[in-house]
Design an enzyme around this catalytic site. Structure first.
Site, PDB file in Angstrom:
ATOM      1  N   ASP A 255       0.987  -1.111   0.152  1.00  0.00           N
ATOM      2  CA  ASP A 255       0.141  -0.046   0.205  1.00  0.00           C
ATOM      3  C   ASP A 255       0.980   1.095   0.128  1.00  0.00           C
ATOM      4  OD1 ASP A 255      -1.728   1.958   0.662  1.00  0.00           O
ATOM      5  OD2 ASP A 255      -3.005   0.982   1.888  1.00  0.00           O
ATOM      6  N   HIS A 345     -12.584  -2.339   7.895  1.00  0.00           N
ATOM      7  CA  HIS A 345     -12.381  -0.924   7.538  1.00  0.00           C
ATOM      8  C   HIS A 345     -13.604  -0.564   6.378  1.00  0.00           C
ATOM      9  CE1 HIS A 345     -10.533  -1.751   3.900  1.00  0.00           C
ATOM     10  NE2 HIS A 345      -9.597  -2.664   4.423  1.00  0.00           N
ATOM     11  N   HIS A 356      -6.107  11.037   3.176  1.00  0.00           N
ATOM     12  CA  HIS A 356      -7.558  11.095   3.349  1.00  0.00           C
ATOM     13  C   HIS A 356      -8.182  12.495   3.378  1.00  0.00           C
ATOM     14  CE1 HIS A 356      -6.945   7.205   5.954  1.00  0.00           C
ATOM     15  NE2 HIS A 356      -6.848   7.029   4.886  1.00  0.00           N
ATOM     16  N   GLU A 379     -11.090   0.322  -2.108  1.00  0.00           N
ATOM     17  CA  GLU A 379     -10.069  -0.722  -1.357  1.00  0.00           C
ATOM     18  C   GLU A 379     -10.704  -1.597  -0.517  1.00  0.00           C
ATOM     19  OE1 GLU A 379      -7.483   1.109   1.621  1.00  0.00           O
ATOM     20  OE2 GLU A 379      -8.321   3.109   1.113  1.00  0.00           O
ATOM     21  N   GLU A 409      -6.481  -1.875  -4.208  1.00  0.00           N
ATOM     22  CA  GLU A 409      -6.927  -0.342  -3.952  1.00  0.00           C
ATOM     23  C   GLU A 409      -6.623   0.234  -5.054  1.00  0.00           C
ATOM     24  OE1 GLU A 409      -6.418   3.407  -0.938  1.00  0.00           O
ATOM     25  OE2 GLU A 409      -4.981   1.863  -1.226  1.00  0.00           O
TER      26      GLU A 409
END
Length: 435
Positions: A255, A345, A356, A379, A409
């Protein structure tokens, strides 16, 4: 870009009317003792100005007769600049950034009141900078004490975030160009990482290859701490130690994304270290990939944001039920979130100047509908930790599934016609990533 920044300020000033907005630059962050991290400007401040220095304040006063855009900056200081880097300075800032007036930051207390005294409210986000909070409150309280005599002045302090962040959520063509560049660099880095990965190498070696690509291609570096998680480390959502030696038969979850001129990419891929999935890994991977593809299909104007997550959850739950990892009524499992030990999540977030990024996901009980120009991540994942404990009433997990973590993602732009996957250049189909 100065025209772009000016347009953003005009949009915000049109919305605040007779108010005055005040924004403080980001503070310098200390790494240890007297060593500081590289400076990163506050995103709201940068969005409105493009000014990339600390110890600065921007004031927007649309009601002021002469000075609607005012900057307070550090003055030139050759001695200090020898140690800490060049400053734009007062004189050059006015020309380079299009301010109506620029003052030394030391004059803030003296000059700020003239931009507040005729405002009907102060738009300022009370938050991280307590000393500056005190400065704003001091000036507001002083003006409130004289309000009965003058009949003018700010009677309230209002957070500018809801107003400004709704502007930031819709990306302009110039912003999208930067985000496409960040995505393209990140795509190259992920593809390089997959080629480089092999049993016996260490997670940090893969990280180094990726971050080398970020900088080599002109990026600022990682948009966030890179996650390079092999084996059971992939079950830790924000694993960043990146120290383990990778083994054949394991998966590697990466990631990582590049920051380019303050705009960010955010990509996750999971693939086999040795080139081939085990049957269990392949089965779980197919579920996650299906969940992601169906969730991406929900990205189009007018669709509720929450539908993306709901779609991914249903696909994952159905897949886990088929494998016997969940059991019971599917609607009950979803409603009571009994899937959470495997998928804990949400399915994505806004993306832009912040990884974010700012913006609401729903308005109270009313869903937020997608609009062209928004960029978000999609994701989904499945994580079966070695010590996973299912919720009450659910079966124990067979050991053959334990220690597998998978996430996929992509960064997705909402377009007028539907969507565009900005990070589609990183393969994710099984036949493309096995070797």
């Amino acid at each position: 870009m100065q025209q772009e920044y000016a347009q953003r300020r005009e949009q915000l000033m049109a919305r605040i009317g007779k108010g005055t907005a005040v924004f403080r630059s980001a503070p310098m962050a200390v790494m240890h003792n007297d060593v500081e991290y590289n400076f990163r400007q506050d995103s709201d401040f940068f969005y409105l100005t493009g000014f990339n220095e600390p110890q600065a304040v921007v004031v927007l006063a649309p009601h002021h007769e002469e000075h609607k855009f005012v900057l307070f900056v550090q003055p030139k200081d050759p001695e200090r600049e020898t140690w800490t880097g060049y400053r734009v300075g007062v004189e050059a800032a006015k020309e380079r950034f299009g301010a109506d007036e620029v003052y030394p930051i030391a004059e803030l207390d003296e000059k700020l009141p003239q931009y507040l005294e005729k405002a009907d409210r102060i738009y300022y986000q009370l938050g991280r900078d307590r000393p500056f909070n005190d400065t704003i409150l001091k000036h507001w309280q002083r003006l409130m004490r004289s309000y009965p005599k003058r009949g003018t002045g700010p009677t309230a302090i209002e957070d500018p975030a809801p107003t400004l962040h709704s502007l930031r959520q819709i990306k302009s063509p110039a912003e999208l160009e930067l985000m496409r560049t960040a995505a393209a660099i990140s795509v190259d880095a992920h593809n390089r990482a997959r080629e480089f990965t092999q049993p016996g190498r260490y997670e940090y070696e893969v990280q180094a290859e990726m971050e080398h690509t970020f900088r080599l291609r002109g990026g600022m570096g990682p948009a966030y701490p890179s996650i390079v998680a092999s084996g059971a480390n992939a079950c830790v959502l924000h694993y960043t130690e990146n120290e383990r030696q990778m083994q054949d038969g394991e998966l590697l979850l990466i990631d990582a994304g590049c920051a380019y001129d303050y705009y960010n990419a955010d990509i996750t891929r999971t693939f086999p270290v040795g080139g081939k999935f085990t049957p269990e890994q392949k089965t779980l991977y197919e579920i996650v990939l299906k969940a992601q593809l169906e969730a991406i299909a929900q990205v189009h104007p007018g669709n509720p944001y929450g539908q993306i997550h709901d779609t991914a959850v249903r696909v994952i739950v159905e897949g886990l039920m088929e494998l016997g990892l969940l059991q019971g009524d599917i609607e009950e499992i979803i409603k009571e979130e009994k899937y959470k030990p495997f998928y804990m999540h949400r399915t994505g977030h806004w993306l832009g100047l912040d990884v974010h990024d700012v913006g609401v996901y729903q308005h109270g009980e009313t869903p937020h509908n997608l609009e062209p120009g928004q960029v978000l991540t999609v994701e989904p994942g499945i994580y079966i930790a070695p010590d996973i404990k299912p919720v009450e009433g659910q079966p124990e997990v067979d050991p053959r599934w334990r220690g597998i973590g998978i996430r996929i993602e992509d960064d997705v732009l909402v377009t007028s016609a539907g969507h565009e996957v900005l990070t589609a250049g990183v393969p994710k189909a099984i036949e493309e990533i096995e070797r």
